[in-house]
Design a protein around this motif. Structure first.
Motif, PDB file in Angstrom:
ATOM      1  N   ASP A 170      14.983  13.302  14.171  1.00 38.21           N
ATOM      2  CA  ASP A 170      14.636  12.578  15.391  1.00 38.21           C
ATOM      3  C   ASP A 170      13.730  13.432  16.270  1.00 38.21           C
ATOM      4  O   ASP A 170      12.738  12.945  16.817  1.00 38.21           O
ATOM      5  CB  ASP A 170      15.900  12.187  16.148  1.00 38.21           C
ATOM      6  CG  ASP A 170      15.589  11.397  17.396  1.00 38.21           C
ATOM      7  OD1 ASP A 170      14.827  10.416  17.301  1.00 38.21           O
ATOM      8  OD2 ASP A 170      16.112  11.763  18.475  1.00 38.21           O
ATOM      9  N   ASN A 171      14.047  14.703  16.393  1.00 43.25           N
ATOM     10  CA  ASN A 171      13.235  15.613  17.197  1.00 43.25           C
ATOM     11  C   ASN A 171      11.850  15.793  16.579  1.00 43.25           C
ATOM     12  O   ASN A 171      10.846  15.840  17.289  1.00 43.25           O
ATOM     13  CB  ASN A 171      13.943  16.963  17.335  1.00 43.25           C
ATOM     14  CG  ASN A 171      13.231  17.885  18.287  1.00 43.25           C
ATOM     15  OD1 ASN A 171      12.530  17.446  19.188  1.00 43.25           O
ATOM     16  ND2 ASN A 171      13.409  19.172  18.088  1.00 43.25           N
ATOM     17  N   ALA A 172      11.779  15.897  15.257  1.00 41.35           N
ATOM     18  CA  ALA A 172      10.486  16.073  14.590  1.00 41.35           C
ATOM     19  C   ALA A 172       9.626  14.822  14.729  1.00 41.35           C
ATOM     20  O   ALA A 172       8.404  14.913  14.828  1.00 41.35           O
ATOM     21  CB  ALA A 172      10.697  16.408  13.119  1.00 41.35           C
ATOM     22  N   GLY A 173      10.259  13.655  14.749  1.00 40.84           N
ATOM     23  CA  GLY A 173       9.503  12.421  14.925  1.00 40.84           C
ATOM     24  C   GLY A 173       8.982  12.253  16.338  1.00 40.84           C
ATOM     25  O   GLY A 173       7.890  11.729  16.551  1.00 40.84           O
ATOM     26  N   ASN A 231       8.520  14.824  18.595  1.00 43.81           N
ATOM     27  CA  ASN A 231       7.728  15.975  19.023  1.00 43.81           C
ATOM     28  C   ASN A 231       7.044  16.564  17.794  1.00 43.81           C
ATOM     29  O   ASN A 231       7.691  17.140  16.937  1.00 43.81           O
ATOM     30  CB  ASN A 231       8.646  17.013  19.686  1.00 43.81           C
ATOM     31  CG  ASN A 231       7.877  18.150  20.288  1.00 43.81           C
ATOM     32  OD1 ASN A 231       6.658  18.157  20.298  1.00 43.81           O
ATOM     33  ND2 ASN A 231       8.608  19.127  20.795  1.00 43.81           N
ATOM     34  N   ARG A 232       5.746  16.452  17.709  1.00 44.64           N
ATOM     35  CA  ARG A 232       5.006  16.901  16.524  1.00 44.64           C
ATOM     36  C   ARG A 232       4.741  18.401  16.485  1.00 44.64           C
ATOM     37  O   ARG A 232       4.187  18.898  15.529  1.00 44.64           O
ATOM     38  CB  ARG A 232       3.660  16.155  16.438  1.00 44.64           C
ATOM     39  CG  ARG A 232       3.803  14.688  16.265  1.00 44.64           C
ATOM     40  CD  ARG A 232       4.229  14.392  14.859  1.00 44.64           C
ATOM     41  NE  ARG A 232       4.374  12.953  14.696  1.00 44.64           N
ATOM     42  CZ  ARG A 232       4.897  12.393  13.671  1.00 44.64           C
ATOM     43  NH1 ARG A 232       5.340  13.138  12.685  1.00 44.64           N
ATOM     44  NH2 ARG A 232       5.004  11.096  13.589  1.00 44.64           N
ATOM     45  N   THR A 233       5.126  19.126  17.513  1.00 45.02           N
ATOM     46  CA  THR A 233       4.910  20.572  17.496  1.00 45.02           C
ATOM     47  C   THR A 233       5.904  21.207  16.535  1.00 45.02           C
ATOM     48  O   THR A 233       7.003  20.699  16.335  1.00 45.02           O
ATOM     49  CB  THR A 233       5.086  21.171  18.900  1.00 45.02           C
ATOM     50  OG1 THR A 233       6.399  20.889  19.363  1.00 45.02           O
ATOM     51  CG2 THR A 233       4.069  20.603  19.862  1.00 45.02           C
ATOM     52  N   PRO A 234       5.537  22.324  15.919  1.00 42.90           N
ATOM     53  CA  PRO A 234       6.450  22.956  14.963  1.00 42.90           C
ATOM     54  C   PRO A 234       7.711  23.475  15.646  1.00 42.90           C
ATOM     55  O   PRO A 234       7.674  23.970  16.775  1.00 42.90           O
ATOM     56  CB  PRO A 234       5.631  24.098  14.375  1.00 42.90           C
ATOM     57  CG  PRO A 234       4.497  24.308  15.296  1.00 42.90           C
ATOM     58  CD  PRO A 234       4.278  23.033  16.043  1.00 42.90           C
ATOM     59  N   ASN A 235       8.795  23.341  14.951  1.00 44.16           N
ATOM     60  CA  ASN A 235      10.071  23.804  15.479  1.00 44.16           C
ATOM     61  C   ASN A 235      10.287  25.245  15.022  1.00 44.16           C
ATOM     62  O   ASN A 235      10.714  25.489  13.900  1.00 44.16           O
ATOM     63  CB  ASN A 235      11.206  22.903  14.993  1.00 44.16           C
ATOM     64  CG  ASN A 235      12.500  23.195  15.700  1.00 44.16           C
ATOM     65  OD1 ASN A 235      12.602  24.140  16.460  1.00 44.16           O
ATOM     66  ND2 ASN A 235      13.495  22.372  15.444  1.00 44.16           N
ATOM     67  N   THR A 236      10.000  26.205  15.888  1.00 49.05           N
ATOM     68  CA  THR A 236      10.119  27.610  15.513  1.00 49.05           C
ATOM     69  C   THR A 236      11.560  28.103  15.564  1.00 49.05           C
ATOM     70  O   THR A 236      11.849  29.177  15.058  1.00 49.05           O
ATOM     71  CB  THR A 236       9.263  28.487  16.437  1.00 49.05           C
ATOM     72  OG1 THR A 236       9.688  28.281  17.789  1.00 49.05           O
ATOM     73  CG2 THR A 236       7.797  28.136  16.306  1.00 49.05           C
TER      74      THR A 236
END
Length: 90
Positions: free
Chosen positions: A50-53, A55-60
């Protein structure tokens, strides 16, 4: 830096493999208690998707979240293992 990636992948494998392995070997309430970490993993994956959908910024922070989840699941499974050892007579 390769060591950190190996630790992360190893922790992920352990936290995904250990609960079903114990759930297959145990029965009764211990079986249900061993399934709980799998539900936690599924909720975490849904949250990440859900977060990746959204927010398109990479999850570091993802590797650190994997290690945190693996440590918590390992502690939970150790507590269950020792609790079962104290209550189940062979």
């Amino acid at each position: 830096m390769l060591g950190f990636e190996l630790v992360t992948v190893g922790a992920l494998v352990v936290c995904v493999i250990w609960p079903p392995w114990r759930a297959i070997r145990w029965n009764g309430k211990w079986h249900a208690l061993a399934i709980i970490p799998l539900a936690a993993i599924m909720l975490w994956v849904l949250k990440y998707c859900d977060n990746a959908g959204a927010n398109r910024t990479p999850n570091t922070q993802l590797p650190f979240e994997v290690i945190e989840a693996a440590v918590l699941i390992a502690l939970y499974m150790l507590v269950i293992r020792f609790a079962r050892g104290f209550t189940v007579q062979r």
